[in-house]
Design an enzyme around this catalytic site. Sequence first.
Site, PDB file in Angstrom:
ATOM      1  N   HIS A 137       0.838  -1.200   0.000  1.00  0.00           N
ATOM      2  CA  HIS A 137       0.000   0.000   0.000  1.00  0.00           C
ATOM      3  C   HIS A 137       0.871   1.246   0.000  1.00  0.00           C
ATOM      4  O   HIS A 137       1.771   1.382   0.836  1.00  0.00           O
ATOM      5  CB  HIS A 137      -0.939  -0.021   1.201  1.00  0.00           C
ATOM      6  N   LYS A 559     -13.876   5.942   5.711  1.00  0.00           N
ATOM      7  CA  LYS A 559     -14.237   6.886   4.642  1.00  0.00           C
ATOM      8  C   LYS A 559     -15.755   6.885   4.443  1.00  0.00           C
ATOM      9  O   LYS A 559     -16.357   7.900   4.128  1.00  0.00           O
ATOM     10  CB  LYS A 559     -13.522   6.479   3.341  1.00  0.00           C
TER      11      LYS A 559
END
Length: 890
Positions: A137, A559
């Site tokens: 990532h 999110k």
Amino acid sequence: MASAPPIVQNPDIRLLGRILGDVIRDLGGAELFRRTEAIRAASVERHRGRADVAQLAGELEALNLDDTLSFVRGFMLFSMLANLAEDRQMASSAGAAPETGSSFAEAVQMLEAKGVGREAIRAMLGQARVTPVLTAHPTEVRRKSMIDHRNRIAELMAMRDRGATEAAPGETLEKAIRRQVALLWQTRPLRRERIRVADEIETALAWLRDDFLPVMPRLSEAWAQALGGPVPPFLTIGSWIGGDRDGNPNVTADSLALAMARSAGVLFHWYLAEVHALGAELSLSSELAPVPDAVLRLAERSGDDSPARADEPYRRALTGVYARLAATAEQLSGAPPARPARIVAEPYQSPSEFLADLDCLAEGADAAGVGGGALDLIRIAVGQFGFHLATLDLRQNSDVHEACVGELLRLAGVEADYAALDEAARVELLRSELASPRLLATPLAPVSERTAGELAIFRAAAEARARHGEAAVTTAIVSKTTSLSDLLEPMLLMRETGLLLPGEAPVAGLMVVPLFETIADLQAAPDIMRAFLALPGVAQAARARGAQEVMIGYSDSNKDGGYLTSTWELQRATAALKLVFEEAGVPMQLFHGRGGSVGRGGGSSFAAIRAQPPGTVQGRIRITEQGEVIAAKYGTPEAAARTLDTMAAATLLATLDSPKLPPEEGARYREALDRLSAESFAAYRGLVYGEPGFRAFFRAMTPISEIASLKIGSRPPSRTASYAIEDLRAIPWVFSWAQARVMLPGWYGTGQALAGFADKGLLRAMFADWPFFQAMLDNMEMVLAKSDMGIAARYAELAGPEGAPLFAIIRDGWQRTVDSLLEATGQSRLLERSPVLDTSIRLRLPYLEPLNLLQVELLKRHRAGEEDPRIAEGLQLSVNAIATGLRNSG
Ligand code: PGA
């Protein structure tokens, strides 16, 4: 708010800061040094309340573009060196084990004091599995070369601690440190080319080779000592690099094969070196030591007929072991070993064959009184690393599986429009397919490139398992799992590629693991898993494997629903899943998909594991480790040992001594959290998805577009071309809010919820008694301390006057969050209870503010269309520098 006490400077920071200053003066010139110092001094004065921002801004304005680039680089290096000094302080002082029981030995003692015997601990470890999983990532902004120089400085500082004065004969330590700093100063910090999957594989391998491989067997040995007997190989290491293709079209079947071959190269290099050294060591003569028949037979079979070693059966046996290992290495890595074998031999078919030879030698060595040492370490290592080193997971998005399955069904004439079927019809169709041995794919109907790619990677996984052993690839993770059919679709791809035995109760070679990552998906998780475990054969296969895994995603749920709601829903889902698994009689293994920043589940791993709901750990836990977190937690063998030891300790305690709230309190607290979460969710969604113009405001006020052009990962920043926040990956979302010092994902919504909650006494009680609530607020506090609404306001100006009302909402939410946090935790200012962290952050702030001010200026010029390439470069450098200063920002 109360004012903070003065900061006590860390002496290492003073030393390294002085050296960096010297390097800047000598190599960058006296004028650059003078300007840098003036900015630093102005910023420090401002943070002490003795100067205003205008003075600082004045100093910054005097910089031309070339100076700006050098200045940003200087401040970035200072942050890097300050991080290093702090890491050393944490490791050497009480900071090393801030929480009781955070080392394995201490945890064992704590458990024993509570009446949990060593037998019970050993038995639990027999079923346990603790695995950090490295992912690619993209949140590490530093190049590996920079990190290597930094680590060399850390080594030199450690030599200094031990009283050494010279790094090498004739070179003082200070001179050697200075050289490394000068190297840092003259190494390009930005990547020119986008990093490729092959680079990501190599970077991870460097960590595995230098920090995991030598450390893990030794740790296991230390644990055996703490427990007074051998410890099962419950600690293993995992990787996604070369197998995670969710949104990354660059990961293919070839990437998987490359990752496996390169891992074998690294692993066998280590095995061969260890076995070679053992051959030198085990010089026992059969005339002077008892030699068991089994060892003699191994020596005979080795083919080593050197007369010089005729009476040295261990050496002869090891010549044979080395030769077989060398043949295996060549077969699995595709390259011959650096030190060729003396004789030709057959490769080992499996790690257990290799281990059997080692066990035979160990038995003899023990009887001769020379057991233990390197021989034991290699034996432990085989249990931990097999022939693969790190277990590589597959990961793909459920949408891709769905499209591939739909295409295969259509081409085979089974179902013309799979996508149009409802969930029940899909499940029925997939189950009947999985019962049948007839394949869908045929050479007569070529499939699309995408489907071919998916089938190819499953085939590559099957091949890797055949070559490196079944532990090489065990799991296929399904991102965005929203239904039962999402779990059956990859099983169908497995059938097509020989990885699944079809039947009424199909047996899948890879464990299918759902990744639940939105609030709605977390809420649906228990029902989906109940249905999955009820399918014929699934529970049975899971029990045979040891457990069924469920992965939960911290970033995307954040999110989607904001900090408080995401944190709470993860906890709720975990507790609810535990009941579902208990009903089905299947052990559960949770895989926590988290990043470094709090908005992505970051924070102390020890506290996080300890704060899991009672009964949900049961010795089994996998956790993603990624980006800058890898260097911070595993960057040196010492750091890796500490991190892994803490992880094992937390798992022991969470399993055998999980703190339970009294039932009545538990129910009250949970009910309170439900209410808080509803409020927070409404506030968060209202702003992020409800306020018209928020998306444009976010894009204008943060450097999101500029971050997308950083070349720090092989995957694109968004899964689709859309600009919707739903489609943006969580990493750039979190990263860009951090740069603008808002850190919205780490707190927004919480303040509104806490402020509106009438029973303040209850909040204080929850903070005092409930590790979950404590960890949630502690992590949030760290984020709030790094955020700065004064600086954020300057970024908000980038969005023009239309952005002002939105920023006012954020600022108001921030104030409420700080106020209510202080109230619930009984403090008069942030981090009052955490002096180490407080000092660390306050030391950093004067270095961050000038970088932020410069970044805003550069953003203005960049967006106004100025084309000087130094502007784009300066922007990227500023992103790097701010991320370095904030540490866990990505
Ligand atoms: P993902 O990761 O986007 O690869 O699912 C999310 C994250 O870790 O932030």
